[in-house]
Scaffold this motif. Structure first.
Motif, mmCIF file in Angstrom:
data_model
loop_
_atom_site.group_PDB
_atom_site.id
_atom_site.type_symbol
_atom_site.label_atom_id
_atom_site.label_comp_id
_atom_site.label_asym_id
_atom_site.label_seq_id
_atom_site.Cartn_x
_atom_site.Cartn_y
_atom_site.Cartn_z
ATOM 1 N N LEU A 19 0.817 -1.235 -0.035
ATOM 2 C CA LEU A 19 0.111 0.004 0.189
ATOM 3 C C LEU A 19 1.094 1.308 0.019
ATOM 4 N N ARG A 20 1.830 1.195 0.720
ATOM 5 C CA ARG A 20 3.114 2.229 0.921
ATOM 6 C C ARG A 20 3.658 2.408 -0.552
ATOM 7 N N SER B 185 3.281 5.775 -3.187
ATOM 8 C CA SER B 185 4.556 6.495 -3.839
ATOM 9 C C SER B 185 4.575 6.569 -5.415
ATOM 10 N N GLY B 186 3.411 5.785 -5.984
ATOM 11 C CA GLY B 186 3.538 5.592 -7.556
ATOM 12 C C GLY B 186 4.012 4.355 -8.182
ATOM 13 N N ALA B 187 4.370 3.635 -7.324
ATOM 14 C CA ALA B 187 4.732 2.151 -7.998
ATOM 15 C C ALA B 187 3.370 1.234 -8.318
ATOM 16 N N THR B 188 3.475 0.454 -9.311
ATOM 17 C CA THR B 188 2.486 -0.636 -9.557
ATOM 18 C C THR B 188 2.977 -1.859 -8.754
ATOM 19 N N GLN C 40 1.861 4.782 -14.503
ATOM 20 C CA GLN C 40 3.073 4.488 -15.687
ATOM 21 C C GLN C 40 3.383 3.115 -15.509
ATOM 22 N N GLY C 41 3.520 2.454 -14.305
ATOM 23 C CA GLY C 41 3.937 1.078 -14.184
ATOM 24 C C GLY C 41 2.855 0.071 -14.843
ATOM 25 N N THR C 42 1.667 0.509 -14.515
ATOM 26 C CA THR C 42 0.609 -0.295 -15.555
ATOM 27 C C THR C 42 0.707 -0.251 -17.068
ATOM 28 N N VAL C 43 1.190 0.909 -17.665
ATOM 29 C CA VAL C 43 1.234 1.214 -19.102
ATOM 30 C C VAL C 43 2.614 0.397 -19.248
ATOM 31 N N ARG C 44 3.693 0.620 -18.666
ATOM 32 C CA ARG C 44 4.770 -0.384 -19.054
ATOM 33 C C ARG C 44 4.578 -1.831 -18.976
#
Length: 201
Positions: free
Chosen positions: A114-115, A119-122, A171-175
């Protein structure tokens, strides 16, 4: 971090509320029993993250995620489920979920994920990652509507960041989805993907 939990099993929902609520940086703002309740609680509580079950009555987690992401793009959704089949994983990510975690994960791991999400990670469970990274045996060009939108973005010269903003995905999902698309189409990189797109038009 404000957290909303959506799970149709009252025992699971209350247990997660109790255990995750002990984390100093996590505040559980509500527990929903279905997707419709999750949407209403998002409206009233404005959580940072929704911990979302997939199979629920009234409205399932995938339909609820689509609505939440369309109405409040800033709210992150982390799927928490017992289902590890490829179809559900792809549907969840396609709906805009920024992560997919199995219920077998420990509370410590859940809190850490969750943290990371905040912070923006996938966030993808390792078993889940193996499933979606396995090449899909589909005809060339057999893309989902969401995958076609990503291909179109690449063909227009957009970066992953620009595509993510346009489609309300991380962005991680797109990647991750680009990797899946390249595997499906048996292409090597973005340049080949763009050429493939324009040659088909």
């Amino acid at each position: 971090m404000r957290l909303l939990i959506a799970d149709d099993d009252p025992l699971v929902g209350q247990s997660l509320k109790l255990l995750l609520g002990r984390e100093a940086d996590l505040v559980v703002v509500g527990v929903a029993a279905n997707g419709e309740e999750a949407i209403e609680l998002c409206r009233s509580e404005q959580p940072d993250i929704v911990l979302m079950d997939i199979r629920m009555p009234v409205m399932d987690g995938i339909a609820s995620t689509k609505t939440i992401k369309s109405m409040w793009p800033h709210i992150q959704v982390l799927m928490l489920t017992t289902f590890r089949d490829e179809s559900n994983i792809r549907l969840a990510l396609g709906a805009g979920a920024a992560g997919y975690l199995l219920k077998s994960a420990s509370i410590d791991n859940m809190a850490a994920q969750l943290r990371a999400l905040a912070s923006g990670a996938t966030v993808l469970d390792q078993d889940v990652l193996k499933i979606i990274m396995t090449p899909v045996h589909e005809p060339i060009g057999g893309l989902t509507a969401r995958e076609e939108e990503i291909v179109e973005g690449v063909a227009q010269g957009l970066s992953n960041k620009e595509i993510s903003e346009q489609l309300h995905l991380s962005q991680g999902t797109v990647r991750n989805m680009l990797t899946i698309i390249l595997d499906k189409l048996e292409l090597r990189d973005r340049t080949q993907l763009a050429i493939f797109y324009w040659q088909r038009k």
